[in-house]
Design an enzyme around this catalytic site. Structure first.
Site, mmCIF file in Angstrom:
data_model
loop_
_atom_site.group_PDB
_atom_site.id
_atom_site.type_symbol
_atom_site.label_atom_id
_atom_site.label_comp_id
_atom_site.label_asym_id
_atom_site.label_seq_id
_atom_site.Cartn_x
_atom_site.Cartn_y
_atom_site.Cartn_z
ATOM 1 N N TYR A 68 0.853 -1.196 0.000
ATOM 2 C CA TYR A 68 0.000 0.000 0.000
ATOM 3 C C TYR A 68 0.885 1.241 0.000
ATOM 4 C CZ TYR A 68 0.293 -0.357 5.231
ATOM 5 O OH TYR A 68 0.702 -0.468 6.530
ATOM 6 N N CYS A 69 0.356 2.317 -0.554
ATOM 7 C CA CYS A 69 1.096 3.566 -0.740
ATOM 8 C C CYS A 69 2.467 3.320 -1.363
ATOM 9 C CB CYS A 69 1.245 4.311 0.595
ATOM 10 S SG CYS A 69 1.725 6.045 0.413
#
Length: 279
Positions: A148-149
């Site tokens: 994620y990110c």
């Protein structure tokens, strides 16, 4: 990495520890604090600052996340899981914060030649390498697909991401911010973000690109190093490093003259969140 080392060399550091303020310490306060410190450091009223911060059960969204087609369903899922949520004013996408995630902000002054964005990232990468040099494991900075990110300065060990870096630039001050998954399960945190995107996107094609999260590519430092580290352990490592590389560390919180500035930035970020989340 000599240039990164130089960026971290200051005669004096301010140390602001906000890691134990508890669940009432809201993440919006953190981002307003970093903006306040950027102004103080950029104007020369403050020396460089190292700030540690921890927030309980909070999902920090990026501005891009607010454009998800079914954001309301995603937010309902987060609320059902017991998470607060905010939209940050620095770059990036959704991340998980909880008691096992230590955030560090380095607030640095823009010198005459400036600090370009990669130099800021390199300084934080170098710092994390120094803090864990005794483990003799390579800490890479490269995008981890499926995290994620995701970004080009994802920090990983053996292909598993444990940290991400972002930056905020304001009034000649630079805040280089990192979240470090210190303890707990990195993959369980990733599962939360995976399900958030599944509910917020529902398979719809979007102009903006969102990560296809694969929980198995994320882990905590405790998992990767095979040692039960704590947030306090990492802070001690940071303080030890700063002690060796500077002449003085001043411990405290915001200065009295900074509180008025803080309230201004806090109100601003609250307004931005209301705008993006239509609250």
């Amino acid at each position: 990495m000599e240039e990164a080392r130089r960026l971290l060399q200051h005669d004096r550091w301010r140390w602001i520890d906000q890691s134990a303020l508890g669940p009432q310490f809201h993440a919006l306060q953190s981002f307003a604090t970093d903006d306040t410190l950027c102004e103080s450091v950029g104007s020369g009223k403050s020396s460089a600052v190292a700030r540690s911060w921890v927030h309980h059960d909070t999902i920090v969204l990026g501005i891009q996340d607010t454009k998800l087609p079914f954001l309301e369903e995603g937010i309902e899922f987060l609320e059902a899981q017991g998470y607060q949520y905010i939209v940050r004013n620095s770059g990036g996408l959704a991340v998980v914060l909880d008691e096992g995630v230590l955030n560090l902000s380095l607030i640095l002054p823009e010198r005459d030649q400036g600090i370009d964005i990669n130099r800021g990232y390199d300084a934080m990468w170098f710092l994390i390498q120094q803090l864990f040099a005794d483990f003799k494991m390579e800490i890479e900075a490269r995008e981890i697909i499926g995290s994620y990110c995701p970004g080009s300065y994802d920090l990983s060990i053996n292909g598993k991401k444990f940290a991400g870096i972002s930056q905020r630039r304001l009034k000649k001050g630079v805040a280089v911010q990192i979240y470090l998954c210190v303890t707990g399960s990195g993959s369980k945190r990733a599962e939360t973000i995976q399900q958030f995107y599944e509910r917020s996107k529902q398979g719809m094609a979007t102009k903006l690109v969102y990560p296809e999260v694969k929980p198995e590519v994320m882990a905590s430092l405790s998992e990767l190093l095979g040692q039960p580290l704590t947030v306090q352990d990492v802070q001690l490592r940071l303080l030890t490093y700063l002690n060796h590389s500077s002449e003085e560390i001043l411990s405290g919180q915001l200065m009295p003259e900074e509180f008025e500035v803080f309230h201004r930035y806090y109100e601003r970020i609250i307004e931005r969140n209301e705008k993006f989340l239509n609250k």
